[in-house]
Write an enzyme that holds these catalytic residues in place. Sequence first.
Site, PDB file in Angstrom:
ATOM      1  N   ASP A 243     -17.150   7.015  -1.365  1.00 19.36           N
ATOM      2  CA  ASP A 243     -15.877   6.851  -0.648  1.00 19.36           C
ATOM      3  C   ASP A 243     -15.598   8.190   0.042  1.00 19.36           C
ATOM      4  O   ASP A 243     -16.304   9.192  -0.221  1.00 19.36           O
ATOM      5  CB  ASP A 243     -14.773   6.496  -1.673  1.00 19.36           C
TER       6      ASP A 243
ATOM      7  N   ARG B 273       0.890  -1.172   0.000  1.00 24.89           N
ATOM      8  CA  ARG B 273       0.000   0.000   0.000  1.00 24.89           C
ATOM      9  C   ARG B 273       0.925   1.218   0.000  1.00 24.89           C
ATOM     10  O   ARG B 273       1.613   1.456   0.992  1.00 24.89           O
ATOM     11  CB  ARG B 273      -0.913  -0.010   1.226  1.00 24.89           C
TER      12      ARG B 273
ATOM     13  N   HIS C 119      -7.259   1.019  -6.566  1.00 25.17           N
ATOM     14  CA  HIS C 119      -7.519   0.133  -5.423  1.00 25.17           C
ATOM     15  C   HIS C 119      -8.200  -1.122  -5.966  1.00 25.17           C
ATOM     16  O   HIS C 119      -9.385  -1.377  -5.734  1.00 25.17           O
ATOM     17  CB  HIS C 119      -8.417   0.871  -4.414  1.00 25.17           C
TER      18      HIS C 119
ATOM     19  N   ARG D  59     -13.688  -9.024   1.231  1.00 25.73           N
ATOM     20  CA  ARG D  59     -12.280  -8.697   0.947  1.00 25.73           C
ATOM     21  C   ARG D  59     -11.420  -9.934   1.230  1.00 25.73           C
ATOM     22  O   ARG D  59     -10.472 -10.223   0.495  1.00 25.73           O
ATOM     23  CB  ARG D  59     -11.801  -7.527   1.830  1.00 25.73           C
TER      24      ARG D  59
ATOM     25  N   CYS E 268     -16.379   1.694   0.387  1.00 22.71           N
ATOM     26  CA  CYS E 268     -15.217   0.823   0.609  1.00 22.71           C
ATOM     27  C   CYS E 268     -14.813   0.792   2.073  1.00 22.71           C
ATOM     28  O   CYS E 268     -14.172  -0.156   2.508  1.00 22.71           O
ATOM     29  CB  CYS E 268     -14.056   1.262  -0.276  1.00 22.71           C
TER      30      CYS E 268
ATOM     31  N   GLN F 273     -10.127  -3.772  -3.843  1.00 26.83           N
ATOM     32  CA  GLN F 273     -11.401  -3.248  -3.367  1.00 26.83           C
ATOM     33  C   GLN F 273     -12.480  -3.379  -4.450  1.00 26.83           C
ATOM     34  O   GLN F 273     -13.560  -3.919  -4.215  1.00 26.83           O
ATOM     35  CB  GLN F 273     -11.231  -1.770  -2.978  1.00 26.83           C
TER      36      GLN F 273
HETATM   37  N1   CP Z   1     -11.335  -0.317   2.158  1.00 26.87           N
HETATM   38  C1   CP Z   1     -10.084  -0.476   2.584  1.00 26.87           C
HETATM   39  O1   CP Z   1      -9.143  -0.695   1.830  1.00 26.87           O
HETATM   40  O2   CP Z   1      -9.956  -0.405   3.939  1.00 26.87           O
HETATM   41  P1   CP Z   1      -8.594  -0.200   4.720  1.00 26.87           P
HETATM   42  O3   CP Z   1      -8.060   1.148   4.346  1.00 26.87           O
HETATM   43  O4   CP Z   1      -8.979  -0.284   6.170  1.00 26.87           O
HETATM   44  O5   CP Z   1      -7.637  -1.279   4.328  1.00 26.87           O
HETATM   45  N1  NVA Z   2      -9.859   6.678  -1.270  1.00 23.00           N
HETATM   46  C1  NVA Z   2      -9.518   6.197   0.047  1.00 23.00           C
HETATM   47  C2  NVA Z   2      -9.745   4.732   0.137  1.00 23.00           C
HETATM   48  C3  NVA Z   2      -9.502   4.135   1.493  1.00 23.00           C
HETATM   49  C4  NVA Z   2      -9.696   2.647   1.523  1.00 23.00           C
HETATM   50  C5  NVA Z   2      -8.081   6.560   0.369  1.00 23.00           C
HETATM   51  O1  NVA Z   2      -7.220   6.428  -0.505  1.00 23.00           O
HETATM   52  O2  NVA Z   2      -7.820   6.968   1.498  1.00 23.00           O
END
Ligand code: CP
Ligand code: NVA
Length: 316
Positions: free
Chosen positions: A232, A110, A137, A300, A272, A140
Site C-alpha cells: 500500500d 470515510r 479498511h 470491491r 489496494c 478493502q
Molecule cells: N482502495 C481504495 O479504497 O481506493 P479509494 O481510496 O479510491 O476508495
Molecule cells: N492506506 C491508504 C489506503 C488508501 C485506499 C490511505 O489511508 O490513504
Amino acid sequence: MTALATTSLPCKDFLSLDEFEAEHLELIFDVAAKLKAGRDEYTDLLRGKRLAMIFEKDSLRTRFTFDIGMTDMGGTAVFLDHRDARLGSRESVKDMARNLERWVDVIVARTYKQRAIEELAANCEIPVINGLSDHSHPCQALTDYFTLTEKFGDLKGKTLCYVGDGNNTCHSLMVAGTKLGVNVVVCTPEGYEPDPEVTAQCATWARQSGGSITVTPSVDEAVKGAHVIYTDVWASMGQEDEIEERAAIFNDYQVDEEMMELADPGAYFLHCLPAHRGAEVSAGVMDGPQSIVYDNAENRLHVQKAIMALLLGAWN
Ligand code: CP
Ligand code: NVA
C-alpha cells in the site's frame, strides 16, 4: 458445495472485522460470488433503499463501487463531501446520525478517526459501514481475501506477506487473514509496525484458526515462499507532509521484480490502490503477469453489494 455455517451477520454495523467470525466472512464471500455471477438477477434486491456516503477524504474505488452497487440493486446513493469540514465540525456527529437515519437506510463513511465512525454508528439505528478510517479498511481487506479465494480456493495454509507501512489496510488484512487461517507476515521498517494491540489480538485469532501472524523488518525473511505479496502507499491520506521522509525510510521496501523472485513462483501481487509506480511498487510488478490489482478493484463492487444486502436483511 459446503453448507454455510450462518446466514446472517452478527452486528448492525460493519465498522471493523473484529466482531466477525470466519463464518461471517465466508457468508459475505458466498453472497458476493452470487451477486457477481448474476448482476441482472438482483436489480430489485434493495429497491427503494437509500445510501448516504460521507467522505472526509478522496476516493475513487470506494465511492464509485458503493454508489454503483446500490444503484445496481435498485436503490439510490447520495454523496456528501466533507473534505473541507471534518465530521462533527458543523454539528455534532450525534445530531448528524439522528438526522440521517430519518432519510436513509444505510451509511458508508470515510473518516480520519475510527472513533468518528463508531460515534456515528452508536447514535443511529441504521447500519454504518466503514469506508476507511485511520485505523482500518475492512471493505478493502475483505475484498482482497475474496479475490484470493477466487484464485486459490481455500486460503488455509496460504501465506500473505504485506510489505510497507503498518497502516489501516495492513490492520484489516491482519484481522481478516488470521480469522481465515492465513499465515500473515507483515514486513515494515522499524517504527512503522502495525498497532501492537492489533498484532496481539491477531495472534489469538491465528491460534484458533490455524493461521499465524509474524511482524518483521527483514524483507528476505518475510517474502520467502509467500503466495501473495501485498503493498500500500507509504504515506496514507493525512500524512502528506511525511511523503519525502517516508520515501527515504521505506526505500528498501519497494515491491520489485527482485522481491517477487523470492516469493512462491505462483505468487500474486496485490495493492489496494491508488499505487505509485517507482515508490512502493515497481512499474514492472504493478503491470506484470503476477498483478491481480484490477480483478481486485472490480471485486470491491461485488463484496460491498453483499455487505449492504446482508446488513439490510435483504438476502435470504
Ligand atoms: N482502495 C481504495 O479504497 O481506493 P479509494 O481510496 O479510491 O476508495
Ligand atoms: N492506506 C491508504 C489506503 C488508501 C485506499 C490511505 O489511508 O490513504
